[in-house]
Design a protein around this motif. Structure first.
Motif, PDB file in Angstrom:
ATOM      1  N   CYS A  70     -18.836  30.555   4.964  1.00  0.00           N
ATOM      2  CA  CYS A  70     -19.294  29.281   4.392  1.00  0.00           C
ATOM      3  C   CYS A  70     -18.105  28.381   4.067  1.00  0.00           C
ATOM      4  O   CYS A  70     -18.111  27.177   4.366  1.00  0.00           O
ATOM      5  CB  CYS A  70     -20.115  29.533   3.126  1.00  0.00           C
ATOM      6  SG  CYS A  70     -21.795  30.094   3.440  1.00  0.00           S
ATOM      7  N   THR A  71     -17.080  28.972   3.467  1.00  0.00           N
ATOM      8  CA  THR A  71     -15.895  28.185   3.106  1.00  0.00           C
ATOM      9  C   THR A  71     -15.208  27.616   4.337  1.00  0.00           C
ATOM     10  O   THR A  71     -14.845  26.432   4.377  1.00  0.00           O
ATOM     11  CB  THR A  71     -14.916  29.067   2.316  1.00  0.00           C
ATOM     12  OG1 THR A  71     -15.581  29.602   1.165  1.00  0.00           O
ATOM     13  CG2 THR A  71     -13.714  28.266   1.864  1.00  0.00           C
ATOM     14  N   ILE A  72     -15.037  28.447   5.367  1.00  0.00           N
ATOM     15  CA  ILE A  72     -14.362  27.986   6.586  1.00  0.00           C
ATOM     16  C   ILE A  72     -15.158  26.887   7.277  1.00  0.00           C
ATOM     17  O   ILE A  72     -14.607  25.841   7.662  1.00  0.00           O
ATOM     18  CB  ILE A  72     -14.138  29.170   7.550  1.00  0.00           C
ATOM     19  CG1 ILE A  72     -13.169  30.177   6.929  1.00  0.00           C
ATOM     20  CG2 ILE A  72     -13.607  28.679   8.891  1.00  0.00           C
ATOM     21  CD1 ILE A  72     -13.052  31.474   7.713  1.00  0.00           C
TER      22      ILE A  72
ATOM     23  N   CYS B  30      -9.436  31.537   1.101  1.00  0.00           N
ATOM     24  CA  CYS B  30      -8.503  30.432   0.815  1.00  0.00           C
ATOM     25  C   CYS B  30      -7.086  30.960   0.618  1.00  0.00           C
ATOM     26  O   CYS B  30      -6.117  30.335   1.048  1.00  0.00           O
ATOM     27  CB  CYS B  30      -8.953  29.665  -0.430  1.00  0.00           C
ATOM     28  SG  CYS B  30     -10.458  28.697  -0.207  1.00  0.00           S
ATOM     29  N   ILE B  31      -6.974  32.106  -0.043  1.00  0.00           N
ATOM     30  CA  ILE B  31      -5.655  32.709  -0.251  1.00  0.00           C
ATOM     31  C   ILE B  31      -5.079  33.204   1.078  1.00  0.00           C
ATOM     32  O   ILE B  31      -3.892  33.013   1.375  1.00  0.00           O
ATOM     33  CB  ILE B  31      -5.749  33.871  -1.259  1.00  0.00           C
ATOM     34  CG1 ILE B  31      -6.114  33.338  -2.645  1.00  0.00           C
ATOM     35  CG2 ILE B  31      -4.441  34.661  -1.309  1.00  0.00           C
ATOM     36  CD1 ILE B  31      -6.273  34.420  -3.691  1.00  0.00           C
ATOM     37  N   ILE B  32      -5.924  33.825   1.896  1.00  0.00           N
ATOM     38  CA  ILE B  32      -5.436  34.436   3.138  1.00  0.00           C
ATOM     39  C   ILE B  32      -5.042  33.378   4.164  1.00  0.00           C
ATOM     40  O   ILE B  32      -3.991  33.485   4.819  1.00  0.00           O
ATOM     41  CB  ILE B  32      -6.510  35.375   3.725  1.00  0.00           C
ATOM     42  CG1 ILE B  32      -6.745  36.555   2.775  1.00  0.00           C
ATOM     43  CG2 ILE B  32      -6.098  35.883   5.101  1.00  0.00           C
ATOM     44  CD1 ILE B  32      -7.895  37.454   3.171  1.00  0.00           C
ATOM     45  N   THR B  33      -5.888  32.360   4.328  1.00  0.00           N
ATOM     46  CA  THR B  33      -5.663  31.377   5.393  1.00  0.00           C
ATOM     47  C   THR B  33      -5.008  30.094   4.908  1.00  0.00           C
ATOM     48  O   THR B  33      -4.394  29.378   5.703  1.00  0.00           O
ATOM     49  CB  THR B  33      -6.996  31.026   6.070  1.00  0.00           C
ATOM     50  OG1 THR B  33      -7.864  30.407   5.105  1.00  0.00           O
ATOM     51  CG2 THR B  33      -7.664  32.271   6.625  1.00  0.00           C
ATOM     52  N   GLY B  34      -5.171  29.764   3.633  1.00  0.00           N
ATOM     53  CA  GLY B  34      -4.599  28.534   3.111  1.00  0.00           C
ATOM     54  C   GLY B  34      -5.330  27.274   3.539  1.00  0.00           C
ATOM     55  O   GLY B  34      -4.770  26.179   3.467  1.00  0.00           O
ATOM     56  N   ILE B  35      -6.592  27.394   3.987  1.00  0.00           N
ATOM     57  CA  ILE B  35      -7.341  26.204   4.416  1.00  0.00           C
ATOM     58  C   ILE B  35      -7.606  25.266   3.241  1.00  0.00           C
ATOM     59  O   ILE B  35      -7.743  24.054   3.421  1.00  0.00           O
ATOM     60  CB  ILE B  35      -8.678  26.599   5.085  1.00  0.00           C
ATOM     61  CG1 ILE B  35      -9.533  27.445   4.135  1.00  0.00           C
ATOM     62  CG2 ILE B  35      -8.446  27.342   6.384  1.00  0.00           C
ATOM     63  CD1 ILE B  35     -10.921  27.722   4.668  1.00  0.00           C
TER      64      ILE B  35
END
Length: 268
Positions: free
Chosen positions: A80-82, A185-190
């Motif tokens: 959902c976030t991505i 968000c932490i892993i990808t930094g999007i």
């Protein structure tokens, strides 16, 4: 009166014989379901035994489903976030919109409706196959011969257990999904994690949580009673038990979606 009803009914549904047969079959099913539920809601013959079965069903239907819920919720929250980030990349929108939109989707729809659609395949088919196997092996007939209300003895603990535990599973799903969004968000930094958390906290409406919990109670009742009904009314052997499990999942999903539309119109 009954004769007049069946003479007038085709005028409203059409004269097509297949339509009339389908409608008659649906009414018969609904009538059987109501008669089954009338037997289920009776006072248990042995309250202590029923209470013990109720606790066992909470463990089997609810607690054993927690690992599945956690895994699914983590991935759904991340997805959902991505997807929200990819679709609302607009300089006119604040960056915390990603967290806010993810929260709304999870609270309003995923944590209750989508979760119950997933669980209907696990819990609903489990209940239907268990009771259906008891019917096929004549264990239910043995209970009836002993003077036990078999519908109440088998179905009531499962229904009460699922109604009790499902709201807690929904809360776990909410927390895990939001955690999954924060983790991606932490892993990808999007999105900056602090910005995502700020979005989750922004413009929060507490009623949305209660709305999801109310829906979960209705869905738990529908899921459990439909599964118990199809399992209890099995006629035949293992093939019919498998068909009952399939029918349970299909009908549960349909009724959950119908109830979701009605509750959304009434409560929001």
């Amino acid at each position: 009166m009954e004769l007049v009803f069946w003479e007038i009914l085709p005028k409203f549904v059409g004269s097509n014989a297949k339509q009339n047969m389908l409608l008659t079959k649906m009414l018969d099913k609904f009538g059987d379901y109501c008669m089954f539920m009338w037997r289920v809601i009776a006072i248990p013959d042995k309250i202590k035994v029923s209470f013990k079965r109720y606790l066992d069903e909470i463990s089997k239907l609810g607690i054993d489903s927690i690992p599945l819920i956690i895994i699914v919720s983590l991935f759904i929250g991340s997805l959902c976030t991505i997807l929200i980030k990819l679709n609302i990349s607009n300089p006119l929108l604040p960056r915390y919109t990603v967290g806010l939109t993810t929260r709304e989707i999870i609270l309003l729809e995923f944590s209750s409706t989508i979760l119950c659609l997933i669980l209907s395949g696990k819990i609903g088919s489990n209940i239907a196959s268990e009771i259906g196997t008891m019917r096929a092996t004549e264990q239910i007939d043995a209970l009836d011969i002993m003077g036990i209300n078999s519908a109440n003895f088998l179905a009531m603990p499962k229904i009460l257990a699922l109604i009790t535990i499902l709201p807690f599973l929904v809360i776990i799903c909410m927390a895990t999904s939001l955690f999954g969004g924060w983790l991606i968000c932490i892993i990808t930094g999007i999105v900056e994690p602090d910005t995502f958390i700020f979005g989750i906290q922004s413009l929060f409406i507490p009623w949305y949580v209660w709305f999801a919990l109310i829906k979960s109670l209705v869905f738990a009742f529908l899921m459990s009673t439909i599964a118990c009904y199809y399992g209890y009314t099995v006629k035949g052997g293992s093939v019919e038990v498998g068909k009952a499990s399939t029918d349970t999942v299909v009908m549960s999903n349909i009724m959950i979606l119908v109830a979701d539309v009605i509750l959304t119109l009434l409560l929001l």
